[in-house]
Motif scaffolding. Sequence first.
Motif, mmCIF file in Angstrom:
data_model
loop_
_atom_site.group_PDB
_atom_site.id
_atom_site.type_symbol
_atom_site.label_atom_id
_atom_site.label_comp_id
_atom_site.label_asym_id
_atom_site.label_seq_id
_atom_site.Cartn_x
_atom_site.Cartn_y
_atom_site.Cartn_z
ATOM 1 N N SER A 13 0.824 -1.210 0.000
ATOM 2 C CA SER A 13 0.000 0.000 0.000
ATOM 3 C C SER A 13 0.856 1.257 0.000
ATOM 4 O O SER A 13 0.555 2.232 -0.695
ATOM 5 N N ALA A 14 1.969 1.235 0.782
ATOM 6 C CA ALA A 14 2.861 2.394 0.821
ATOM 7 C C ALA A 14 3.522 2.619 -0.525
ATOM 8 O O ALA A 14 3.664 3.755 -0.985
ATOM 9 N N THR A 15 3.937 1.514 -1.181
ATOM 10 C CA THR A 15 4.553 1.635 -2.506
ATOM 11 C C THR A 15 3.566 2.198 -3.514
ATOM 12 O O THR A 15 3.900 3.058 -4.337
ATOM 13 N N LEU A 16 2.323 1.718 -3.461
ATOM 14 C CA LEU A 16 1.290 2.205 -4.374
ATOM 15 C C LEU A 16 1.003 3.689 -4.133
ATOM 16 O O LEU A 16 0.845 4.461 -5.085
ATOM 17 N N ALA A 17 0.943 4.078 -2.849
ATOM 18 C CA ALA A 17 0.685 5.485 -2.524
ATOM 19 C C ALA A 17 1.832 6.363 -3.008
ATOM 20 O O ALA A 17 1.612 7.457 -3.542
ATOM 21 N N ARG A 18 3.082 5.871 -2.837
ATOM 22 C CA ARG A 18 4.239 6.631 -3.296
ATOM 23 C C ARG A 18 4.226 6.766 -4.818
ATOM 24 O O ARG A 18 4.516 7.823 -5.367
ATOM 25 N N PHE A 19 3.871 5.686 -5.500
ATOM 26 C CA PHE A 19 3.782 5.739 -6.960
ATOM 27 C C PHE A 19 2.721 6.738 -7.406
ATOM 28 O O PHE A 19 2.917 7.486 -8.370
ATOM 29 N N GLY A 20 1.580 6.753 -6.690
ATOM 30 C CA GLY A 20 0.523 7.704 -7.035
ATOM 31 C C GLY A 20 0.962 9.145 -6.855
ATOM 32 O O GLY A 20 0.639 10.008 -7.680
ATOM 33 N N LYS A 21 1.728 9.412 -5.787
ATOM 34 C CA LYS A 21 2.223 10.777 -5.552
ATOM 35 C C LYS A 21 3.173 11.213 -6.669
ATOM 36 O O LYS A 21 3.076 12.314 -7.192
ATOM 37 N N TYR A 22 4.099 10.322 -7.033
ATOM 38 C CA TYR A 22 5.040 10.661 -8.097
ATOM 39 C C TYR A 22 4.323 10.852 -9.435
ATOM 40 O O TYR A 22 4.670 11.731 -10.219
ATOM 41 N N ALA A 23 3.322 10.015 -9.689
ATOM 42 C CA ALA A 23 2.562 10.158 -10.932
ATOM 43 C C ALA A 23 1.836 11.496 -10.986
ATOM 44 O O ALA A 23 1.809 12.170 -12.016
ATOM 45 N N LEU A 24 1.257 11.887 -9.840
ATOM 46 C CA LEU A 24 0.579 13.175 -9.773
ATOM 47 C C LEU A 24 1.560 14.319 -9.993
ATOM 48 O O LEU A 24 1.251 15.293 -10.709
ATOM 49 N N LEU A 25 2.752 14.226 -9.393
ATOM 50 C CA LEU A 25 3.761 15.269 -9.570
ATOM 51 C C LEU A 25 4.203 15.373 -11.022
ATOM 52 O O LEU A 25 4.411 16.468 -11.549
ATOM 53 N N VAL A 26 4.351 14.224 -11.681
ATOM 54 C CA VAL A 26 4.745 14.229 -13.100
ATOM 55 C C VAL A 26 3.665 14.888 -13.952
ATOM 56 O O VAL A 26 3.957 15.684 -14.850
ATOM 57 N N ILE A 27 2.411 14.591 -13.655
ATOM 58 C CA ILE A 27 1.307 15.187 -14.420
ATOM 59 C C ILE A 27 1.281 16.699 -14.229
ATOM 60 O O ILE A 27 1.154 17.464 -15.194
ATOM 61 N N VAL A 28 1.401 17.144 -12.968
ATOM 62 C CA VAL A 28 1.404 18.583 -12.676
ATOM 63 C C VAL A 28 2.591 19.260 -13.364
ATOM 64 O O VAL A 28 2.468 20.359 -13.937
ATOM 65 N N ALA A 29 3.771 18.618 -13.330
ATOM 66 C CA ALA A 29 4.955 19.189 -13.977
ATOM 67 C C ALA A 29 4.746 19.311 -15.489
ATOM 68 O O ALA A 29 5.102 20.329 -16.100
ATOM 69 N N CYS A 30 4.155 18.284 -16.084
ATOM 70 C CA CYS A 30 3.904 18.333 -17.532
ATOM 71 C C CYS A 30 2.927 19.448 -17.895
ATOM 72 O O CYS A 30 3.122 20.166 -18.886
ATOM 73 N N VAL A 31 1.879 19.593 -17.096
ATOM 74 C CA VAL A 31 0.902 20.657 -17.349
ATOM 75 C C VAL A 31 1.560 22.030 -17.218
ATOM 76 O O VAL A 31 1.260 22.962 -17.979
#
Length: 285
Positions: A13-31
């Motif tokens: 669960s912690a790994t999945l949550a960390r992956f979700g945070k990084y994915a969100l950061l990548v999306i925000v950075a791309c935008v």
Amino acid sequence: MSTGEAVAAPRGSATLARFGKYALLVIVACVSILPIYWLLSSSVKPADGIYQFPPDWIPMRLRWSNYAEAWRSAPFGNLYLNSVLVTVVGTFAQITVAVLSAYAFSFLRFPAKRLLFLLLLGAMMVPGHVVLLPNYMTIAQLGWVNTYAGLIVPGLGSVFATFLLRQHMLTLDRAVLDAAEVDGAGHLRILWNVVLPMSRPMIVTVLIIALVDKWNDFIWPLITTSAATMRTLPVGLLMLKSDEGYTNWGAVMAATVFVVLPVLVVFFFAQRHIIAGLTQGATKG
């Protein structure tokens, strides 16, 4: 469920949550980066490439002459000189006023101090455009239209900079200031030798915010200058507009790069100081 399975579940669960945070950061950075990339790529596209649909994200034909056309379309050398002068002089003058006033509100005693600070906070609620007309009438009566004084002097006072620095100075170790006062240091010496070194990250933060604000300012230089020799870079972009409007968008994009590139460079090298200043310490009233 075994102990190993129970331990693996939280880790998963912690790994999945960390992956979700990084994915969100990548999306925000791309935008955030997408408009800048579109600006840079469009500045070297031919006209038909800019209007192409679907968009040509990686241009195959590069038209570097857009930059030469943009430079010839407006006196960018003079525009750069005006912007640099107004930004540098205006920023350092504004920071000087903000530091002195913040020190006074933090450490000096004078009548109606709290009332004056409340009025200062109230001024933060007034939109800047409300004072455009009174400021313009003032500089017009002083004969400062189309002058550097008219561009710089009305912006010397910054309520936000004063408030931010005052809140930071209240967090400084008062024992250090008392020790300097016992040693016979006056207010100017305490400010220069004690307060400024301890407040360097916050001062750098406020300085960069003021610098970017003055460099990008459009409305005030637009209404206080009518001569092309006194205009700044944001206003200079209007010179690329013909009677039919903006037609050569490649040159317009290239000219916009001239305007935003210095700010991007400054922010790239100063972002660490900005974060350090805004996150340093806690504030107290």
